[in-house]
Design an enzyme around this catalytic site. Structure first.
Site, PDB file in Angstrom:
ATOM      1  N   GLU A  45       0.829  -1.214   0.000  1.00  0.00           N
ATOM      2  CA  GLU A  45       0.000   0.000   0.000  1.00  0.00           C
ATOM      3  C   GLU A  45       0.864   1.266   0.000  1.00  0.00           C
ATOM      4  OE1 GLU A  45      -3.242   0.598  -0.455  1.00  0.00           O
ATOM      5  OE2 GLU A  45      -3.376  -1.520  -0.922  1.00  0.00           O
ATOM      6  N   CYS A 200     -13.578   2.717 -14.694  1.00  0.00           N
ATOM      7  CA  CYS A 200     -13.916   4.123 -14.443  1.00  0.00           C
ATOM      8  C   CYS A 200     -12.627   4.957 -14.489  1.00  0.00           C
ATOM      9  CB  CYS A 200     -14.627   4.252 -13.093  1.00  0.00           C
ATOM     10  SG  CYS A 200     -15.460   5.828 -12.891  1.00  0.00           S
ATOM     11  N   CYS A 207     -17.886   3.535 -19.648  1.00  0.00           N
ATOM     12  CA  CYS A 207     -19.221   3.372 -19.035  1.00  0.00           C
ATOM     13  C   CYS A 207     -19.999   2.230 -19.672  1.00  0.00           C
ATOM     14  CB  CYS A 207     -19.991   4.675 -19.125  1.00  0.00           C
ATOM     15  SG  CYS A 207     -19.155   6.017 -18.271  1.00  0.00           S
ATOM     16  N   CYS A 210     -19.379  -0.829 -17.911  1.00  0.00           N
ATOM     17  CA  CYS A 210     -19.401  -0.738 -16.446  1.00  0.00           C
ATOM     18  C   CYS A 210     -20.615  -1.473 -15.865  1.00  0.00           C
ATOM     19  CB  CYS A 210     -19.427   0.730 -16.031  1.00  0.00           C
ATOM     20  SG  CYS A 210     -19.458   0.914 -14.245  1.00  0.00           S
ATOM     21  N   CYS A 216     -25.523   4.621 -12.012  1.00  0.00           N
ATOM     22  CA  CYS A 216     -24.492   5.661 -11.859  1.00  0.00           C
ATOM     23  C   CYS A 216     -25.084   7.021 -12.228  1.00  0.00           C
ATOM     24  CB  CYS A 216     -23.292   5.339 -12.752  1.00  0.00           C
ATOM     25  SG  CYS A 216     -22.082   6.673 -12.785  1.00  0.00           S
TER      26      CYS A 216
HETATM   27 FE1  SF4 Z   1     -17.638   5.300 -13.862  1.00  0.00          FE
HETATM   28 FE2  SF4 Z   1     -20.251   5.574 -13.729  1.00  0.00          FE
HETATM   29 FE3  SF4 Z   1     -19.097   5.280 -16.063  1.00  0.00          FE
HETATM   30 FE4  SF4 Z   1     -19.219   3.252 -14.357  1.00  0.00          FE
HETATM   31  S1  SF4 Z   1     -20.908   4.228 -15.370  1.00  0.00           S
HETATM   32  S2  SF4 Z   1     -17.426   3.880 -15.563  1.00  0.00           S
HETATM   33  S3  SF4 Z   1     -18.989   4.316 -12.412  1.00  0.00           S
HETATM   34  S4  SF4 Z   1     -18.800   6.995 -14.672  1.00  0.00           S
END
Ligand code: SF4
Length: 365
Positions: A45, A200, A207, A210, A216
């Site tokens: 870390e 992200c 997105c 995602c 989101c």
């Molecule tokens: Fe990021 Fe939202 Fe796009 Fe997912 S949907 S990559 S959390 S901005």
């Protein structure tokens, strides 16, 4: 922790569940994730602060071969620790790690503490690093807020404003806490980090790929490219720095240890100083040597120049062979003749190391 009242708890629960499902198949393999040894996780870390995973990987392995546990790290001379860190940058991390190991041996039974509060009391460990260690090493159900988490959480809940301002940061901690389900602290921390690292992304978040896009807020409102707000690119000032390379016939180099606090603290480096405006490089070097070493050295020729960027400024380091035959070079704790290859004994800053490599290449011709 006080919860933000504007958030529907069902949204956080849905996001958590989807995040953890995604993580089960998408988790990135890393050496430090294959261990539950708190010492190893702590080292990883600290190395990962402001440094990419690929860069850290070889350092992590080598560091642990040299210092396999807290005791061996605490007993090691600082020079050996800095040497193992050489090239990784942000050397205060190595100094703090070393100092913290000493504290753990002296007053924690050579064990990494389990709580965020006790971890945060150690040198070099801020709140987010403490939380990451507590979550990953001990499974604590605590939120994290490293750079990836900051971005992911800000976007998920469309939290606008500078994420480093006190007000926004408080909200981010609250929202990050809302994502942690009971008994899932470790996986949540790692999942948020991974989502931020591979989906992200800071620029051009993916997105469409995602797993959280249907909940989101930024994606739904088309704000993913403006949250968090882009920081104005800093134009870093540039300085010319001159360095003297004194070399003895046996190959030893004359080096000075930098003050223990501050940039490159505790590392050895060529005697050097900044050029003043209007000054020639040679005049700057003569002045530097008078001020720092009090020797009337003869400048022989330029070895080469290397560019290097630190976090707050850039330099061009101009190295010159110098001769001090007949002069008594200062001897003491902060100065000395050290073996010319530098391997295994002391750490040089990257720019000085590059100058040394130029010197070695010249000699081989
Ligand atoms: Fe990021 Fe939202 Fe796009 Fe997912 S949907 S990559 S959390 S901005």
């Amino acid at each position: 922790m006080k919860r933000d009242t504007k958030e529907d708890p069902r949204t956080a629960a849905w996001i958590s569940a989807a995040l953890l499902r995604w993580f089960r198949t998408a988790a990135r393999p890393m050496a430090w994730r294959e261990t539950r040894d708190p010492y190893r996780i702590w080292v990883s870390e600290i190395m990962l602060q402001q440094t990419r995973v690929d860069t850290v990987a070889p350092y992590y392995e080598r560091f642990l071969l040299k210092f396999p546990d807290i005791g061996s790290l605490a007993r090691a001379p600082l020079d050996a620790v800095l040497k193992a860190w050489e090239g990784l940058g942000y050397y205060s991390r190595a100094r703090n790690l070393h100092q913290a190991a000493g504290i753990l041996v002296a007053s924690h039974g050579a064990e990494v503490p389990r709580t965020v509060e006790a971890l945060e009391a150690l040198p070099g460990i801020g709140r987010s690093t403490a939380a990451a260690i507590a979550a990953i090493a001990f499974g604590a159900d605590v939120p994290i807020l490293d750079a990836n988490a900051r971005r992911v959480v800000a976007r998920l809940f469309a939290i606008e404003g500078d994420p480093r301002s006190g007000r926004v940061e408080r909200v981010l901690w609250e929202r990050s806490a809302n994502l942690v389900r009971k008994g899932k602290g470790r996986d949540t921390a790692l999942a948020v980090m991974d989502l931020g690292a591979v989906v992200c992304l800071p620029r051009a978040p993916r997105c469409r790929k995602c797993p959280l896009r249907s909940r989101c807020s930024s994606f739904l409102r088309g704000l993913q490219d403006s949250i968090p707000p882009k920081r104005a690119k800093k134009v870093l000032p540039h300085h010319d720095v001159v360095a003297a390379l004194f070399r003895r016939t046996d190959g030893a180099l004359f080096l000075m240890r930098r003050p223990s606090e501050g940039l490159l603290g505790g590392m050895w480096a060529f005697p050097s100083g900044r050029r003043d405006p209007g000054e020639s490089l040679e005049d700057a070097l003569r002045r530097t040597l008078r001020e720092k070493l009090r020797v009337p050295a003869v400048i022989q020729r330029e070895v080469g120049a290397v560019r290097h960027a630190y976090s707050h400024y850039r330099i061009t380091l101009h190295g010159f062979f110098c001769d001090a035959t007949g002069c008594a070079m200062p001897a003491g704790e902060g100065t000395g003749w050290l073996p010319g290859d530098g391997e295994g004994t002391f750490a040089l800053p990257r720019a000085d190391r590059k100058l040394l490599e130029i010197m070695h290449r010249e000699e081989e011709r």
